[in-house]
Motif scaffolding. Sequence first.
Motif, PDB file in Angstrom:
ATOM      1  N   ALA A 248       0.832  -1.206   0.000  1.00 40.82           N
ATOM      2  CA  ALA A 248       0.000   0.000   0.000  1.00 40.82           C
ATOM      3  C   ALA A 248       0.866   1.255   0.000  1.00 40.82           C
ATOM      4  O   ALA A 248       0.576   2.225  -0.716  1.00 40.82           O
ATOM      5  CB  ALA A 248      -0.930  -0.012   1.212  1.00 40.82           C
ATOM      6  N   GLU A 249       1.926   1.242   0.780  1.00 41.83           N
ATOM      7  CA  GLU A 249       2.815   2.400   0.829  1.00 41.83           C
ATOM      8  C   GLU A 249       3.572   2.553  -0.488  1.00 41.83           C
ATOM      9  O   GLU A 249       3.761   3.678  -0.981  1.00 41.83           O
ATOM     10  CB  GLU A 249       3.778   2.265   2.003  1.00 41.83           C
ATOM     11  CG  GLU A 249       3.099   2.368   3.355  1.00 41.83           C
ATOM     12  CD  GLU A 249       4.070   2.359   4.512  1.00 41.83           C
ATOM     13  OE1 GLU A 249       5.303   2.362   4.263  1.00 41.83           O
ATOM     14  OE2 GLU A 249       3.616   2.355   5.671  1.00 41.83           O
ATOM     15  N   ALA A 250       4.039   1.424  -1.051  1.00 38.58           N
ATOM     16  CA  ALA A 250       4.742   1.479  -2.329  1.00 38.58           C
ATOM     17  C   ALA A 250       3.821   2.000  -3.429  1.00 38.58           C
ATOM     18  O   ALA A 250       4.235   2.796  -4.285  1.00 38.58           O
ATOM     19  CB  ALA A 250       5.278   0.097  -2.692  1.00 38.58           C
ATOM     20  N   THR A 251       2.567   1.556  -3.417  1.00 43.21           N
ATOM     21  CA  THR A 251       1.595   1.987  -4.423  1.00 43.21           C
ATOM     22  C   THR A 251       1.308   3.475  -4.308  1.00 43.21           C
ATOM     23  O   THR A 251       1.193   4.184  -5.319  1.00 43.21           O
ATOM     24  CB  THR A 251       0.297   1.175  -4.286  1.00 43.21           C
ATOM     25  OG1 THR A 251       0.601  -0.222  -4.442  1.00 43.21           O
ATOM     26  CG2 THR A 251      -0.728   1.586  -5.332  1.00 43.21           C
ATOM     27  N   ALA A 252       1.211   3.970  -3.078  1.00 41.16           N
ATOM     28  CA  ALA A 252       0.966   5.399  -2.871  1.00 41.16           C
ATOM     29  C   ALA A 252       2.131   6.235  -3.379  1.00 41.16           C
ATOM     30  O   ALA A 252       1.938   7.288  -4.012  1.00 41.16           O
ATOM     31  CB  ALA A 252       0.718   5.679  -1.388  1.00 41.16           C
ATOM     32  N   ARG A 253       3.345   5.774  -3.140  1.00 40.17           N
ATOM     33  CA  ARG A 253       4.518   6.517  -3.627  1.00 40.17           C
ATOM     34  C   ARG A 253       4.582   6.472  -5.154  1.00 40.17           C
ATOM     35  O   ARG A 253       4.928   7.469  -5.792  1.00 40.17           O
ATOM     36  CB  ARG A 253       5.787   5.951  -3.009  1.00 40.17           C
ATOM     37  CG  ARG A 253       7.036   6.796  -3.308  1.00 40.17           C
ATOM     38  CD  ARG A 253       8.221   6.340  -2.499  1.00 40.17           C
ATOM     39  NE  ARG A 253       9.429   7.053  -2.841  1.00 40.17           N
ATOM     40  CZ  ARG A 253       9.869   8.163  -2.264  1.00 40.17           C
ATOM     41  NH1 ARG A 253       9.155   8.704  -1.283  1.00 40.17           N
ATOM     42  NH2 ARG A 253      11.002   8.744  -2.637  1.00 40.17           N
ATOM     43  N   ALA A 254       4.242   5.313  -5.738  1.00 38.27           N
ATOM     44  CA  ALA A 254       4.235   5.204  -7.196  1.00 38.27           C
ATOM     45  C   ALA A 254       3.197   6.139  -7.805  1.00 38.27           C
ATOM     46  O   ALA A 254       3.448   6.791  -8.834  1.00 38.27           O
ATOM     47  CB  ALA A 254       3.962   3.759  -7.607  1.00 38.27           C
ATOM     48  N   ALA A 255       2.024   6.205  -7.190  1.00 41.88           N
ATOM     49  CA  ALA A 255       0.948   7.053  -7.714  1.00 41.88           C
ATOM     50  C   ALA A 255       1.361   8.515  -7.757  1.00 41.88           C
ATOM     51  O   ALA A 255       0.934   9.272  -8.640  1.00 41.88           O
ATOM     52  CB  ALA A 255      -0.311   6.879  -6.869  1.00 41.88           C
TER      53      ALA A 255
ATOM     54  N   LEU B 145       5.092 -10.339  -3.160  1.00 44.66           N
ATOM     55  CA  LEU B 145       4.914  -8.924  -3.491  1.00 44.66           C
ATOM     56  C   LEU B 145       4.500  -8.725  -4.944  1.00 44.66           C
ATOM     57  O   LEU B 145       3.756  -7.799  -5.267  1.00 44.66           O
ATOM     58  CB  LEU B 145       6.199  -8.141  -3.209  1.00 44.66           C
ATOM     59  CG  LEU B 145       6.622  -8.030  -1.752  1.00 44.66           C
ATOM     60  CD1 LEU B 145       7.920  -7.235  -1.655  1.00 44.66           C
ATOM     61  CD2 LEU B 145       5.542  -7.368  -0.898  1.00 44.66           C
ATOM     62  N   GLY B 146       4.982  -9.589  -5.830  1.00 48.79           N
ATOM     63  CA  GLY B 146       4.703  -9.408  -7.248  1.00 48.79           C
ATOM     64  C   GLY B 146       3.533 -10.195  -7.770  1.00 48.79           C
ATOM     65  O   GLY B 146       3.152 -10.047  -8.936  1.00 48.79           O
ATOM     66  N   GLY B 147       2.948 -11.037  -6.926  1.00 45.61           N
ATOM     67  CA  GLY B 147       1.819 -11.852  -7.362  1.00 45.61           C
ATOM     68  C   GLY B 147       0.630 -11.016  -7.790  1.00 45.61           C
ATOM     69  O   GLY B 147       0.419  -9.906  -7.288  1.00 45.61           O
ATOM     70  N   ALA B 148      -0.126 -11.542  -8.745  1.00 46.77           N
ATOM     71  CA  ALA B 148      -1.309 -10.857  -9.282  1.00 46.77           C
ATOM     72  C   ALA B 148      -0.963  -9.456  -9.781  1.00 46.77           C
ATOM     73  O   ALA B 148      -1.784  -8.544  -9.752  1.00 46.77           O
ATOM     74  CB  ALA B 148      -2.412 -10.775  -8.221  1.00 46.77           C
ATOM     75  N   ARG B 149       0.292  -9.302 -10.230  1.00 47.71           N
ATOM     76  CA  ARG B 149       0.774  -8.029 -10.783  1.00 47.71           C
ATOM     77  C   ARG B 149       0.604  -6.869  -9.807  1.00 47.71           C
ATOM     78  O   ARG B 149       0.409  -5.716 -10.223  1.00 47.71           O
ATOM     79  CB  ARG B 149       0.092  -7.726 -12.114  1.00 47.71           C
ATOM     80  CG  ARG B 149       0.373  -8.770 -13.188  1.00 47.71           C
ATOM     81  CD  ARG B 149      -0.251  -8.392 -14.503  1.00 47.71           C
ATOM     82  NE  ARG B 149       0.024  -9.422 -15.523  1.00 47.71           N
ATOM     83  CZ  ARG B 149      -0.438  -9.355 -16.772  1.00 47.71           C
ATOM     84  NH1 ARG B 149      -1.193  -8.338 -17.149  1.00 47.71           N
ATOM     85  NH2 ARG B 149      -0.144 -10.305 -17.643  1.00 47.71           N
ATOM     86  N   ALA B 150       0.687  -7.169  -8.510  1.00 52.87           N
ATOM     87  CA  ALA B 150       0.547  -6.107  -7.514  1.00 52.87           C
ATOM     88  C   ALA B 150       1.716  -5.140  -7.564  1.00 52.87           C
ATOM     89  O   ALA B 150       1.584  -3.961  -7.225  1.00 52.87           O
ATOM     90  CB  ALA B 150       0.441  -6.715  -6.117  1.00 52.87           C
ATOM     91  N   ALA B 151       2.890  -5.641  -7.981  1.00 57.06           N
ATOM     92  CA  ALA B 151       4.072  -4.793  -8.071  1.00 57.06           C
ATOM     93  C   ALA B 151       5.037  -5.388  -9.084  1.00 57.06           C
ATOM     94  O   ALA B 151       4.993  -6.589  -9.380  1.00 57.06           O
ATOM     95  CB  ALA B 151       4.754  -4.681  -6.709  1.00 57.06           C
TER      96      ALA B 151
END
Length: 239
Positions: A22-29, A61-67
């Motif tokens: 969730a934190e990685a996704t927020a930083r990417a966004a 971490l990378g499953g289901a293309r999450a990252a």
Amino acid sequence: MSIHLVGGGAFVASDAAAPFLAEATARAAAVGRAVPRIGLLSVAGADGASPGSTADIAEVLGGARAAEVLVTETTPGDPFATTVLSDVDALVVGGGVTPHYLDAVAPLVDQIRLLVADGLPYLGYSAGAMIAADRALVGGWLIGRVEVCPEDASEGLDEVELREGLGLVDLTIDVHAVQAGTLARLIASAEAEFVAAGLAIDEDTTLVVGDGPLEVRGTGSVWRVVAGEDSVSVATMGA
């Protein structure tokens, strides 16, 4: 953004993936990326074999293309290039032989400190958790030739040794606490006045250090060890 310290064991059981992602996704966004790029640093064993935890972490971490998990692996004695930190939204430092990891990240220390201070999420698994400290306990099973933990947890060192770590947390960290008997090593290190205070993290357990109170996730405990004038106190922080 937070620092996530995992004590070993099955990564999925540590309950670290969801909040870290969730934190990685927020930083990417914030830079216009829908899928975060996560750097995963791994140091192979002396036999050249990749630590089993590396593939485990990458899959979770990378499953289901999450990252998008970018794995960079080096061998003992071969440091990471500073380019491994380029254009990533989060950083994972994996498990293996702790002194080898500290040697491998030596060229990256200042850059990691700056990035984490700027909000880059950091996840340290086992060795990666131990080296996150200001004063990193990197191994050993003896203090003054007296056994303080099983030799299997020695990391290839005889006497307990502390070195300058990444400086992301101000408490010394040990891992595999109950499962490998390393809680006793941290207690003995406090008794010997090697450390003033530290935390020993069980397997399948994550300590999250952020802006608020410390958070424990997963199935085990985090053990807080504090040296006093005449004794060492030990208390648990449960998930």
